[in-house]
Write an enzyme that holds these catalytic residues in place. Structure first.
Site, PDB file in Angstrom:
ATOM      1  CG  HIS A 220      48.870 -71.380  14.595  1.00  0.00           C
ATOM      2  ND1 HIS A 220      49.348 -70.286  15.289  1.00  0.00           N
ATOM      3  CD2 HIS A 220      47.842 -70.924  13.834  1.00  0.00           C
ATOM      4  CE1 HIS A 220      48.635 -69.221  14.961  1.00  0.00           C
ATOM      5  NE2 HIS A 220      47.718 -69.576  14.079  1.00  0.00           N
TER       6      HIS A 220
ATOM      7  CG  ASN B 232      50.760 -66.937  12.845  1.00  0.00           C
ATOM      8  OD1 ASN B 232      51.780 -67.513  12.446  1.00  0.00           O
ATOM      9  ND2 ASN B 232      50.715 -66.301  13.996  1.00  0.00           N
TER      10      ASN B 232
ATOM     11  NE  ARG C 227      47.759 -71.964  18.520  1.00  0.00           N
ATOM     12  CZ  ARG C 227      47.184 -71.054  19.295  1.00  0.00           C
ATOM     13  NH1 ARG C 227      47.871 -70.501  20.292  1.00  0.00           N
ATOM     14  NH2 ARG C 227      45.936 -70.692  19.089  1.00  0.00           N
TER      15      ARG C 227
ATOM     16  NE  ARG D  85      52.071 -59.300  17.115  1.00  0.00           N
ATOM     17  CZ  ARG D  85      53.055 -58.574  16.589  1.00  0.00           C
ATOM     18  NH1 ARG D  85      53.365 -57.392  17.103  1.00  0.00           N
ATOM     19  NH2 ARG D  85      53.741 -59.016  15.563  1.00  0.00           N
TER      20      ARG D  85
ATOM     21  NE  ARG E 266      44.356 -72.237  24.898  1.00  0.00           N
ATOM     22  CZ  ARG E 266      43.278 -71.498  24.728  1.00  0.00           C
ATOM     23  NH1 ARG E 266      43.364 -70.314  24.135  1.00  0.00           N
ATOM     24  NH2 ARG E 266      42.104 -71.920  25.162  1.00  0.00           N
TER      25      ARG E 266
ATOM     26  CB  CYS F 145      45.514 -66.442  10.505  1.00  0.00           C
ATOM     27  SG  CYS F 145      45.719 -67.448  11.998  1.00  0.00           S
ATOM     28  CB  THR F 146      43.977 -71.546  10.513  1.00  0.00           C
ATOM     29  OG1 THR F 146      44.991 -71.270  11.486  1.00  0.00           O
ATOM     30  CG2 THR F 146      44.136 -72.975  10.035  1.00  0.00           C
TER      31      THR F 146
END
Length: 336
Positions: free
Chosen positions: A178, A316, A234, A12, A198, A151-152
């Site tokens: 997120h 993000n 999330r 990504r 997760r 990113c955070t």
């Protein structure tokens, strides 16, 4: 002469960095390294569900790709030290695999002949962690390996810096709301790292998770090292996230207007400011690393202390990528 960039890991962040670099004068990606075959990599570069179709021309050729008429060499080498960075005269490697996240491991790229390495992740060990337009001035050109944080952290850092510089930050808690990521399951199934939360369907649940951003902030802003903690939730969106930060301030009688004015005055290409009533999809593709949302600022007195809650949006994926590329360009410029 253009700065020659190699991307290690064409996932990504690697692919979006490739796109972003096409828009930056003076940078050129000359090679990518990924274990996936070229046909699949080219397809995923051209088509992206969240960020849209790549506007350039992409063609698979012997030994790599041709993008907008320029050749990009492709390799499938699992050992970074064996990559031909010396032969290609690589100035900077953008390390996006998630495996070379400390100085010793990332040094493999230097051994292969690259001049600099920028890690697209939080790094362990004695490395400078850079959030562009917050602490990039720490770089002096002598560094060979640098971390671009997360990113955070890129979302949190400019907000925390303003609060500390203008009002004095005593302590605080942050939460990142997120978007789900590739390390979560799309259906309920055992998670590869044994994480029970997760393991659950990402697009159907709010999933509590950890974040290292609150602790990592001390590497970016040493004055507030140890003053923040936090976590993540999330949520079922594919990209577009929000950082909430609640802090106790040293200064008393601070108003919402004062906080917002301080944030507005600090805005720049990396740190945006808005008073619009936006939602997460509005920041997809955004190149600010952090977008302060003035409509969400709240202030409360607790005894003789001032409690302030603020919020900042970020994509993000693209927000972080844009910050990485800014740091990459700056790092390369210092080396000239």
């Amino acid at each position: 002469m253009a700065v020659k960039v190699a991307i290690n890991g064409f996932g990504r962040i690697g692919r979006l960095a490739f796109r972003r670099i096409q828009e930056v004068e003076g940078l050129e990606v000359v090679a990518v390294n990924d274990l996936t075959d070229d046909d699949m990599l080219a397809h995923l570069l051209k088509y992206d569900t969240m960020q849209g179709r790549f506007t350039g021309e992409v063609e698979v050729v012997d030994g790599g790709f041709r993008v907008n008429g320029k050749e990009v060499k492709s390799f499938s080498e699992p050992d970074a030290s064996k990559l031909p960075w010396k032969d290609l005269n690589i100035d900077v490697v953008l390390e996006c695999t998630g495996f070379y996240t400390d100085k010793d491991k990332a040094q493999a790229h230097i051994e292969a002949g690259a001049k600099k390495v920028l890690i697209s992740a939080p790094a362990t060990g004695d490395l400078k962690t850079i959030v562009f337009n917050t602490n990039h001035q720490e770089l002096d050109g002598s560094e060979t390996v640098v971390s671009g944080a997360s990113c955070t952290t890129n979302s949190l850092a400019p907000v925390a810096k303003v609060l500390n510089d203008d009002f004095g930050l005593v302590e605080g808690l942050m939460t990142t709301i997120h978007a789900y990521t590739g390390d979560q399951n799309t259906q309920d199934a055992p998670h590869r790292k044994g994480d029970k939360r997760r393991a659950r369907a990402a697009a159907e649940n709010i999933i509590p998770n950890s974040t290292g951003a609150a602790k990592a902030i001390g590497k970016v802003i040493p004055e507030i090292d140890g003053k923040l903690d936090g976590g993540a939730q999330r949520v079922p969106v594919a990209t577009g996230s929000l950082t909430e930060l609640t802090v106790v301030l040293e200064k008393q009688d601070v108003t919402v207007e004062q906080v917002n004015e301080a944030m507005k005055n600090a805005s720049n290409e990396s740190f945006g400011y808005t008073e619009d009533e936006i939602v997460s999809s509005d920041v997809v593709g955004m190149t600010y690393g952090s977008l302060f949302d003035a409509t969400q600022t709240r202030v409360m007195s607790v005894g003789d202390r001032q409690l302030v809650k603020v919020a900042a949006w970020y994509d993000n994926e693209m927000s972080y990528t844009a910050q990485l590329v800014r740091t990459l360009a700056y790092l390369a410029e210092l080396s000239k």
